[in-house]
Motif scaffolding. Structure first.
Motif, PDB file in Angstrom:
ATOM      1  N   TYR A   1       9.500   1.140  -5.894  1.00 54.09           N
ATOM      2  CA  TYR A   1       8.917   1.924  -4.805  1.00 54.09           C
ATOM      3  C   TYR A   1       9.999   2.267  -3.789  1.00 54.09           C
ATOM      4  O   TYR A   1      10.643   1.368  -3.240  1.00 54.09           O
ATOM      5  CB  TYR A   1       7.828   1.120  -4.080  1.00 54.09           C
ATOM      6  CG  TYR A   1       6.619   0.837  -4.913  1.00 54.09           C
ATOM      7  CD1 TYR A   1       5.552   1.723  -4.944  1.00 54.09           C
ATOM      8  CD2 TYR A   1       6.535  -0.327  -5.676  1.00 54.09           C
ATOM      9  CE1 TYR A   1       4.426   1.459  -5.707  1.00 54.09           C
ATOM     10  CE2 TYR A   1       5.420  -0.592  -6.446  1.00 54.09           C
ATOM     11  CZ  TYR A   1       4.369   0.303  -6.455  1.00 54.09           C
ATOM     12  OH  TYR A   1       3.260   0.044  -7.216  1.00 54.09           O
TER      13      TYR A   1
ATOM     14  N   THR B   1      -4.454  -4.796 -18.439  1.00 53.17           N
ATOM     15  CA  THR B   1      -3.222  -4.142 -18.007  1.00 53.17           C
ATOM     16  C   THR B   1      -2.071  -5.147 -18.102  1.00 53.17           C
ATOM     17  O   THR B   1      -2.130  -6.211 -17.484  1.00 53.17           O
ATOM     18  CB  THR B   1      -3.352  -3.643 -16.548  1.00 53.17           C
ATOM     19  OG1 THR B   1      -4.508  -2.830 -16.436  1.00 53.17           O
ATOM     20  CG2 THR B   1      -2.127  -2.879 -16.118  1.00 53.17           C
TER      21      THR B   1
ATOM     22  N   SER C   1       0.854  -1.183   0.000  1.00 49.62           N
ATOM     23  CA  SER C   1       0.000   0.000   0.000  1.00 49.62           C
ATOM     24  C   SER C   1       0.893   1.236   0.000  1.00 49.62           C
ATOM     25  O   SER C   1       1.514   1.552   1.020  1.00 49.62           O
ATOM     26  CB  SER C   1      -0.896   0.021   1.241  1.00 49.62           C
ATOM     27  OG  SER C   1      -1.715  -1.118   1.272  1.00 49.62           O
TER      28      SER C   1
ATOM     29  N   ASP D   1       0.649   7.235  -1.364  1.00 49.95           N
ATOM     30  CA  ASP D   1      -0.286   7.828  -2.321  1.00 49.95           C
ATOM     31  C   ASP D   1      -0.611   6.793  -3.383  1.00 49.95           C
ATOM     32  O   ASP D   1       0.286   6.274  -4.047  1.00 49.95           O
ATOM     33  CB  ASP D   1       0.330   9.060  -3.005  1.00 49.95           C
ATOM     34  CG  ASP D   1       0.597  10.181  -2.028  1.00 49.95           C
ATOM     35  OD1 ASP D   1      -0.261  10.421  -1.154  1.00 49.95           O
ATOM     36  OD2 ASP D   1       1.673  10.809  -2.132  1.00 49.95           O
ATOM     37  N   GLY D   2      -1.887   6.471  -3.547  1.00 52.36           N
ATOM     38  CA  GLY D   2      -2.273   5.545  -4.606  1.00 52.36           C
ATOM     39  C   GLY D   2      -2.925   4.294  -4.074  1.00 52.36           C
ATOM     40  O   GLY D   2      -3.100   4.097  -2.872  1.00 52.36           O
ATOM     41  N   GLU D   3      -3.277   3.432  -5.013  1.00 51.14           N
ATOM     42  CA  GLU D   3      -3.975   2.185  -4.720  1.00 51.14           C
ATOM     43  C   GLU D   3      -2.994   1.087  -4.301  1.00 51.14           C
ATOM     44  O   GLU D   3      -1.856   1.057  -4.733  1.00 51.14           O
ATOM     45  CB  GLU D   3      -4.724   1.714  -5.975  1.00 51.14           C
ATOM     46  CG  GLU D   3      -5.816   2.655  -6.441  1.00 51.14           C
ATOM     47  CD  GLU D   3      -7.002   2.671  -5.497  1.00 51.14           C
ATOM     48  OE1 GLU D   3      -7.404   1.580  -5.025  1.00 51.14           O
ATOM     49  OE2 GLU D   3      -7.506   3.771  -5.214  1.00 51.14           O
ATOM     50  N   SER D   4      -3.498   0.145  -3.508  1.00 49.81           N
ATOM     51  CA  SER D   4      -2.713  -1.031  -3.137  1.00 49.81           C
ATOM     52  C   SER D   4      -2.434  -1.860  -4.378  1.00 49.81           C
ATOM     53  O   SER D   4      -3.229  -1.892  -5.311  1.00 49.81           O
ATOM     54  CB  SER D   4      -3.471  -1.881  -2.119  1.00 49.81           C
ATOM     55  OG  SER D   4      -3.571  -1.206  -0.900  1.00 49.81           O
ATOM     56  N   VAL D   5      -1.301  -2.524  -4.380  1.00 48.02           N
ATOM     57  CA  VAL D   5      -0.898  -3.346  -5.509  1.00 48.02           C
ATOM     58  C   VAL D   5      -0.343  -4.670  -4.973  1.00 48.02           C
ATOM     59  O   VAL D   5       0.302  -4.703  -3.928  1.00 48.02           O
ATOM     60  CB  VAL D   5       0.143  -2.598  -6.386  1.00 48.02           C
ATOM     61  CG1 VAL D   5       1.392  -2.275  -5.605  1.00 48.02           C
ATOM     62  CG2 VAL D   5       0.459  -3.364  -7.634  1.00 48.02           C
ATOM     63  N   THR D   6      -0.634  -5.750  -5.681  1.00 49.92           N
ATOM     64  CA  THR D   6      -0.114  -7.069  -5.318  1.00 49.92           C
ATOM     65  C   THR D   6       0.915  -7.476  -6.357  1.00 49.92           C
ATOM     66  O   THR D   6       0.650  -7.409  -7.557  1.00 49.92           O
ATOM     67  CB  THR D   6      -1.251  -8.107  -5.272  1.00 49.92           C
ATOM     68  OG1 THR D   6      -2.214  -7.694  -4.294  1.00 49.92           O
ATOM     69  CG2 THR D   6      -0.718  -9.482  -4.894  1.00 49.92           C
TER      70      THR D   6
END
Length: 190
Positions: free
Chosen positions: A150, A143, A114, A117-122
């Motif tokens: 990061y 996508t 998480s 700033d921004g959406e969670s990503v897996t």
């Protein structure tokens, strides 16, 4: 009253040179006893970027650490006469990744990240350096797959995901599975 910092210093000194590093010590009251919970992990020898999966701790290493910690506590009067239960464990997947060393030890693992700033990503950690990490995010719907970098300072939270079948083959000698912490409780009557 026992100081967690004093116990931590004692155990850290006892583990020095063993190939293990002390992650955390917590001393909590439990009725007329106390529970001394010690979390250890393998010393990470790599410097710079880590791109290879690290070998998890074995039951033998945890047992050896338990004996070392138990002997150090027995030789000291730091815990006094009150009985305690010693639990020596490795970090489990429930522990959030908060330090660069945590990310380095989890290269190759699937995480939910998480950003501040921004959406969670897996994605799967493919590289972890001293200041940032690279996450391989698989393709989803329209996508395409991508590699994102990061900085640690831009990560609000990161958690390892339990995988029952990992993409790479695991060596049958690597026991226990690195998805579960290993506990080796030892009741001590002082």
């Amino acid at each position: 009253m026992t100081s967690d910092a004093g116990v931590q210093e004692l155990i850290d000194g006892a583990l020095h040179g063993s190939g293990l590093v002390l992650e955390e010590v917590v001393v909590t009251p439990a009725g007329r006893r106390r529970v001394v919970r010690v979390v250890v992990d393998r010393v990470l020898e790599a410097t710079g970027d880590v791109t290879e999966t690290q070998r998890p701790l074995t039951l033998d290493e945890i047992a050896s650490a338990t004996r070392t910690v138990s002997d150090a506590l027995d030789e000291s009067d730091l815990l006094g006469a009150q009985p305690y239960t010693l639990e020596v464990t490795s970090p489990g997947v429930s522990r959030p990744l908060t330090d660069a060393q945590h990310f380095r030890r989890n290269v190759g693992r699937l995480v939910v990240l998480s950003p501040v700033d921004g959406e969670s990503v897996t994605g799967r950690i493919t590289r972890a350096g001293s200041d940032d990490l690279t996450l391989h995010v698989p393709s989803v719907k329209k996508t395409p797959a991508r590699d994102d970098t990061y900085p640690y300072a831009a990560i609000a939270r990161a958690d390892v995901q339990v995988e029952f079948s990992r993409p790479e083959d695991t060596d049958a000698t690597d026991t226990p599975a690195d998805d579960d912490p290993v506990d080796a409780p030892l009741d001590k009557e002082n």
